[in-house]
Design an enzyme around this catalytic site. Sequence first.
Site, short mmCIF file in Angstrom:
data_model
loop_
_atom_site.label_atom_id
_atom_site.label_comp_id
_atom_site.label_asym_id
_atom_site.label_seq_id
_atom_site.Cartn_x
_atom_site.Cartn_y
_atom_site.Cartn_z
N LYS A 197 63.76 -0.85 53.84
CA LYS A 197 64.32 0.05 52.83
C LYS A 197 63.63 1.40 53.03
CE LYS A 197 64.31 1.98 49.35
NZ LYS A 197 64.42 3.46 49.38
N GLY A 250 53.82 4.50 50.29
CA GLY A 250 54.42 5.49 49.38
C GLY A 250 53.41 5.91 48.34
N THR A 254 54.26 4.15 42.44
CA THR A 254 55.23 3.15 42.91
C THR A 254 54.48 1.89 43.36
OG1 THR A 254 56.50 5.01 43.77
CG2 THR A 254 57.23 2.83 44.42
N GLU A 272 49.98 0.99 51.11
CA GLU A 272 49.37 2.21 51.66
C GLU A 272 49.83 3.34 50.76
OE1 GLU A 272 47.22 2.10 53.91
OE2 GLU A 272 47.57 0.15 54.81
N CYS A 306 49.79 11.83 54.56
CA CYS A 306 48.86 11.24 53.59
C CYS A 306 47.42 11.53 53.99
CB CYS A 306 49.10 9.74 53.48
SG CYS A 306 48.99 8.92 55.07
N GLU A 418 47.27 14.51 43.51
CA GLU A 418 47.91 14.67 44.82
C GLU A 418 49.07 15.66 44.73
OE1 GLU A 418 50.29 11.44 46.53
OE2 GLU A 418 49.30 11.81 48.46
P1 NAD Z 1 57.57 6.95 46.75
O1 NAD Z 1 56.56 6.00 46.23
O2 NAD Z 1 58.34 7.75 45.78
O3 NAD Z 1 58.66 6.19 47.65
C1 NAD Z 1 58.29 5.42 48.77
C2 NAD Z 1 59.36 4.38 49.01
O4 NAD Z 1 59.37 3.46 47.93
C3 NAD Z 1 60.78 4.93 49.10
O5 NAD Z 1 61.51 4.20 50.06
C4 NAD Z 1 61.32 4.68 47.71
O6 NAD Z 1 62.73 4.57 47.66
C5 NAD Z 1 60.68 3.34 47.40
N1 NAD Z 1 60.55 3.01 45.98
C6 NAD Z 1 60.43 3.86 44.93
N2 NAD Z 1 60.34 3.16 43.77
C7 NAD Z 1 60.38 1.85 44.10
C8 NAD Z 1 60.32 0.63 43.36
N3 NAD Z 1 60.18 0.64 42.04
N4 NAD Z 1 60.38 -0.53 44.02
C9 NAD Z 1 60.49 -0.55 45.38
N5 NAD Z 1 60.58 0.56 46.14
C10 NAD Z 1 60.51 1.75 45.52
O7 NAD Z 1 56.79 7.87 47.78
P2 NAD Z 1 57.38 9.11 48.58
O8 NAD Z 1 57.52 10.25 47.62
O9 NAD Z 1 58.54 8.69 49.39
O10 NAD Z 1 56.19 9.41 49.62
C11 NAD Z 1 55.10 10.23 49.33
C12 NAD Z 1 53.90 9.39 48.95
O11 NAD Z 1 53.61 8.46 50.00
C13 NAD Z 1 52.65 10.22 48.79
O12 NAD Z 1 51.96 9.77 47.66
C14 NAD Z 1 51.85 9.93 50.05
O13 NAD Z 1 50.46 10.09 49.92
C15 NAD Z 1 52.22 8.50 50.28
N6 NAD Z 1 51.98 8.12 51.67
C16 NAD Z 1 50.94 7.28 51.93
C17 NAD Z 1 50.66 6.92 53.23
C18 NAD Z 1 49.52 5.99 53.56
O14 NAD Z 1 49.49 5.48 54.67
N7 NAD Z 1 48.58 5.75 52.66
C19 NAD Z 1 51.45 7.41 54.28
C20 NAD Z 1 52.50 8.27 53.97
C21 NAD Z 1 52.77 8.62 52.66
#
Ligand code: NAD
Length: 514
Positions: A197, A250, A254, A272, A306, A418
């Site tokens: 997804k 993400g 979330t 992550e 990230c 963040e």
């Molecule tokens: P997000 O949490 O909004 O979304 C990430 C994914 O989760 C998307 O595919 C989204 O559709 C899905 N999602 C959202 N709500 C959900 C739910 N309730 N159940 C299941 N899936 C759900 O994050 P984003 O805005 O896409 O990405 C940015 C974030 O990701 C930042 O906080 C960044 O630090 C983090 N990030 C972390 C790493 C790491 O390795 N630690 C790497 C890249 C990004």
Amino acid sequence: MASKSIDYEGLRKIGVDSPIFVTNFINNKFSERHENINNLISIINPSNGKILGYLPDSSTSEVEAAAEAALAAQESWAALPRKERSLWMQKIADRISSSDWFEKLAMAESLDSGKAIKFCRTVDIPRAEQNFRYFSRLITVWHPDPAIIGDDPSTLHYPHRKPVGVSGLISPWNLPLYLLTWKVAPCLAAGCACICKPSEVTSLTAFFLAKIMEEVGLPSGVFNVVFGTGYKAGQALVSHPRIPAISFTGGTETGKKIALTCAPMFKKVSLELGGKNPSIILPDCDLDLAVFTSARAAFNNQGQICLCMSRVYVHASIYDQFVEKLVKFTQENFKVGHPQDPTTTVGSLSSSSHLDKVKSYIELAKMEGGKLECGGVFPTWDEASAEETRQCLSAGAFLEPTIITGLDPCTSRVIKEEIFGPVVTINKFEDIESVISMANSTNYGLAACVFGKDGQTTRKVAQSIRAGMVWVNCWMVRDINTPFGGLKQSGVGKEGGSHSLEFFTELSNITLMD
Ligand code: NAD
């Protein structure tokens, strides 16, 4: 933002002359297009606000169909000898790097996310290929748990690892194909069928990855993708009772929701999450190296990695010099430009709503008494710029790299929360104890940097910071064998090398007696 017209110019760059209708990929077949416009999400090029296509806002029933397909494929995929799964991985890597796909994937990533094409060509897509290449090798040599002859010499205890089963892989928008394949490759290599997804903000390259899987002819149901929003398709995937493992990258909020959904089912979960990474500049550092690396660490991929360093703490004795040099270096080397111009180093942010969030933090910084040393504004362009560049910079989600000083390190929200954009704060410190305490003062613990020449001091600082990854005199030097993952609210579990394969397998012990 400009009105939502179709981005024909962008589409032509990937050899397409009409909007792309992304559809789910289940059982090696692309689903029918959703005819109801209310079930479609626009794919927007954030650098000009125009539409590249549409993706479905998939529902629970579509996730269910993908789960059925993956569950049906699981047993035979798990039973394949590792060497055969390894060959599939190699075929996928070969297709990604082929002349048919490499440039198309790079261009699609740049159009869909606004990032600079140079970054896509040198980081995102090579890394996606490398993920498959690497796990194709590792799975053939990975024997992590030795057998033990028991106290009673007639017994042999041997650990037995088997694939954990169908896994849900959920990825964010900042490194779309790179991070999705970072999960897909070990998952498939370990013998698990998957349901992906990808982020609804950047789904194009996941759609193209499905096309690659179709071309390669992977067994039906082993690789499935369901497109749509997190709260609908993502939530349906996470709460599915027959999917035993969820690998998520993400945001922290979330991640918390996913952990809560999975806990009652005792699913295996890898999280992550977000970060607010500190960089510590010690008085004896190589100043030019610290400046050059801090600029890259703050502004690469528009600060949307990230692992970007968004809080810099500089020893008082070199603070003024550091700030002056960092501002100069940033202004001279990080120029906002058209994302598909190969010389551009700073593209657009991933969406206009994300730009609004980042701008709100810049406003907050002003209210908190911060001083903008540079940036904080939309980029300007000169009359000599090409028409396409002028249009794009005036309509897209662009922001100049921004450096802020003068915020209170203990109370500022800009320093604690963040932002995930091209914004970095700089503060002064006097002694090692106080800077370690400042570095550890957020809820996050993903990554950190230390710059200094004295090995004892840099090691002491590096070991005192609560972060999953600490770089000394460098940044983002990654070896995919090494453990990757955050501490505190930045994550649960580790990815990378054998850690990824451990996640996608489960361990039993078998005891044999003569
Ligand atoms: P997000 O949490 O909004 O979304 C990430 C994914 O989760 C998307 O595919 C989204 O559709 C899905 N999602 C959202 N709500 C959900 C739910 N309730 N159940 C299941 N899936 C759900 O994050 P984003 O805005 O896409 O990405 C940015 C974030 O990701 C930042 O906080 C960044 O630090 C983090 N990030 C972390 C790493 C790491 O390795 N630690 C790497 C890249 C990004």
